[in-house]
Design a protein around this motif. Structure first.
Motif, mmCIF file in Angstrom:
data_model
loop_
_atom_site.group_PDB
_atom_site.id
_atom_site.type_symbol
_atom_site.label_atom_id
_atom_site.label_comp_id
_atom_site.label_asym_id
_atom_site.label_seq_id
_atom_site.Cartn_x
_atom_site.Cartn_y
_atom_site.Cartn_z
ATOM 1 N N ILE A 3 -8.714 -14.816 -11.207
ATOM 2 C CA ILE A 3 -9.219 -13.507 -11.601
ATOM 3 C C ILE A 3 -8.351 -12.385 -11.025
ATOM 4 C CG2 ILE A 3 -11.201 -11.942 -11.505
ATOM 5 C CD1 ILE A 3 -12.977 -14.439 -11.192
ATOM 6 N N GLY A 4 -7.805 -12.598 -9.841
ATOM 7 C CA GLY A 4 -7.011 -11.581 -9.144
ATOM 8 C C GLY A 4 -5.541 -11.570 -9.530
ATOM 9 N N ILE A 5 -5.207 -12.106 -10.688
ATOM 10 C CA ILE A 5 -3.838 -12.075 -11.225
ATOM 11 C C ILE A 5 -2.849 -12.678 -10.221
ATOM 12 C CG2 ILE A 5 -2.117 -10.690 -12.445
ATOM 13 C CD1 ILE A 5 -4.307 -8.467 -12.607
ATOM 14 N N GLY A 6 -3.095 -13.898 -9.833
ATOM 15 C CA GLY A 6 -2.198 -14.602 -8.926
ATOM 16 C C GLY A 6 -2.292 -14.133 -7.485
ATOM 17 N N GLY A 7 -3.263 -13.300 -7.187
ATOM 18 C CA GLY A 7 -3.427 -12.800 -5.826
ATOM 19 C C GLY A 7 -3.014 -11.353 -5.657
ATOM 20 N N VAL A 8 -2.533 -10.709 -6.724
ATOM 21 C CA VAL A 8 -2.108 -9.312 -6.635
ATOM 22 C C VAL A 8 -3.290 -8.398 -6.340
ATOM 23 C CG1 VAL A 8 -1.083 -7.393 -7.942
ATOM 24 C CG2 VAL A 8 -0.094 -9.681 -8.108
ATOM 25 N N ASP A 46 6.164 -5.242 5.009
ATOM 26 C CA ASP A 46 4.739 -4.944 4.943
ATOM 27 C C ASP A 46 4.145 -4.834 6.347
ATOM 28 O OD1 ASP A 46 2.221 -4.711 3.401
ATOM 29 O OD2 ASP A 46 1.748 -6.647 4.318
ATOM 30 N N GLU A 47 4.515 -5.754 7.209
ATOM 31 C CA GLU A 47 4.005 -5.746 8.585
ATOM 32 C C GLU A 47 4.545 -4.545 9.357
ATOM 33 O OE1 GLU A 47 4.221 -8.696 12.410
ATOM 34 O OE2 GLU A 47 4.093 -9.612 10.427
ATOM 35 N N SER A 60 0.250 -2.379 -2.153
ATOM 36 C CA SER A 60 -1.031 -3.056 -1.937
ATOM 37 C C SER A 60 -1.055 -4.392 -2.678
ATOM 38 C CB SER A 60 -2.174 -2.164 -2.409
ATOM 39 O OG SER A 60 -3.407 -2.812 -2.245
ATOM 40 N N GLY A 61 -0.539 -4.412 -3.883
ATOM 41 C CA GLY A 61 -0.468 -5.659 -4.652
ATOM 42 C C GLY A 61 0.428 -6.680 -3.973
ATOM 43 N N VAL A 62 1.571 -6.227 -3.443
ATOM 44 C CA VAL A 62 2.474 -7.136 -2.718
ATOM 45 C C VAL A 62 1.779 -7.667 -1.469
ATOM 46 C CG1 VAL A 62 4.614 -7.229 -1.364
ATOM 47 C CG2 VAL A 62 4.609 -6.148 -3.619
ATOM 48 N N HIS A 63 1.095 -6.781 -0.742
ATOM 49 C CA HIS A 63 0.361 -7.182 0.466
ATOM 50 C C HIS A 63 -0.679 -8.257 0.118
ATOM 51 C CE1 HIS A 63 -1.618 -6.641 4.365
ATOM 52 N NE2 HIS A 63 -2.753 -6.661 3.693
ATOM 53 N N LYS A 103 8.146 4.812 1.187
ATOM 54 C CA LYS A 103 8.298 6.061 0.420
ATOM 55 C C LYS A 103 8.684 5.810 -1.026
ATOM 56 C CE LYS A 103 9.196 9.137 4.211
ATOM 57 N NZ LYS A 103 9.985 9.184 5.362
ATOM 58 N N GLY A 104 9.453 4.743 -1.270
ATOM 59 C CA GLY A 104 9.977 4.500 -2.607
ATOM 60 C C GLY A 104 9.086 3.681 -3.519
ATOM 61 N N VAL A 105 8.168 2.919 -2.940
ATOM 62 C CA VAL A 105 7.298 2.060 -3.742
ATOM 63 C C VAL A 105 5.880 2.631 -3.680
ATOM 64 C CG1 VAL A 105 6.366 -0.283 -4.003
ATOM 65 C CG2 VAL A 105 8.741 0.043 -3.267
ATOM 66 N N PRO A 106 5.282 2.909 -4.830
ATOM 67 C CA PRO A 106 3.922 3.479 -4.832
ATOM 68 C C PRO A 106 2.922 2.580 -4.110
ATOM 69 C CG PRO A 106 4.890 3.517 -7.036
ATOM 70 C CD PRO A 106 5.820 2.719 -6.165
#
Length: 178
Positions: free
Chosen positions: A59-64, A144-145, A19-22, A11-14
């Motif tokens: 290209i994916g900014i370190g995997g984000v 995340d899981e 998705s970037g963290v995942h 709820k607190g993280v957009p």
């Protein structure tokens, strides 16, 4: 304990940040996936995994951002680990456990997970050897899981025997993955 924290995180993280963290967590695990495809004598999938890692790390900014799954690359994310390699070579799952902080697992999956956690620090080194890195990525991985487990947990709770339902679902799902 983890469910309220995971729901607060959700709820607190957009969504774009989650998705970037995942994606970042998946990218950190690509060397494990690569190594296990090599151990399973699947060089084509290993090369695809190495390409995913290289593309997303640059290209994916370190995997984000998971650029590799999109056109023109079309490289799917494949899950693989030491437990999958054990299963590939016929090691049976062993007893089923439902452990605090881990959730559903089998002896094979638990040993495989432990092995995966040892492989990266030994084979690659930094940042995987840094305890702070491991704590942060491990904690974010658990959150995340856990966010993705709500539907499965509700289905298990709604059954006559939640433990049996969770066990059967987990075992069938793992067998299909392997």
């Amino acid at each position: 304990i983890i469910a309220p924290v995971a729901h607060g995180y959700e709820k607190g993280v957009p969504r774009p940040m989650r998705s970037g963290v995942h994606n970042l967590l998946n990218n950190f695990n690509e060397p494990i996936v690569f190594l296990n495809f090599l151990l399973q004598l699947k060089p084509g999938k290993a090369v695809e995994t190495a390409a995913r890692f290289a593309i997303n790390s640059t290209i994916g900014i370190g995997g984000v951002v998971d650029v590799a799954r999109r056109k023109p690359f079309n490289l799917p994310r494949r899950f693989n680990g030491l437990a999958d390699t054990f299963g590939y070579y016929g090691v049976k799952p062993g007893p089923y456990f439902f452990l605090p902080l881990v959730g559903s697992t089998t002896l094979r999956d638990l040993v495989g997970r432990f092995g995966d956690m040892l492989i990266l620090p030994a084979a690659i080194g930094q940042p995987y050897r840094n305890p702070a890195f491991s704590l942060v990525t491990g904690s974010l991985g658990v959150l995340d899981e856990r966010i993705g487990m709500d539907a499965d947990l509700e289905r298990a709770r709604a059954s006559g025997d939640p433990y049996v339902a969770a066990r059967e679902y987990y075992l069938a799902n793992r067998q299909a993955e392997i």
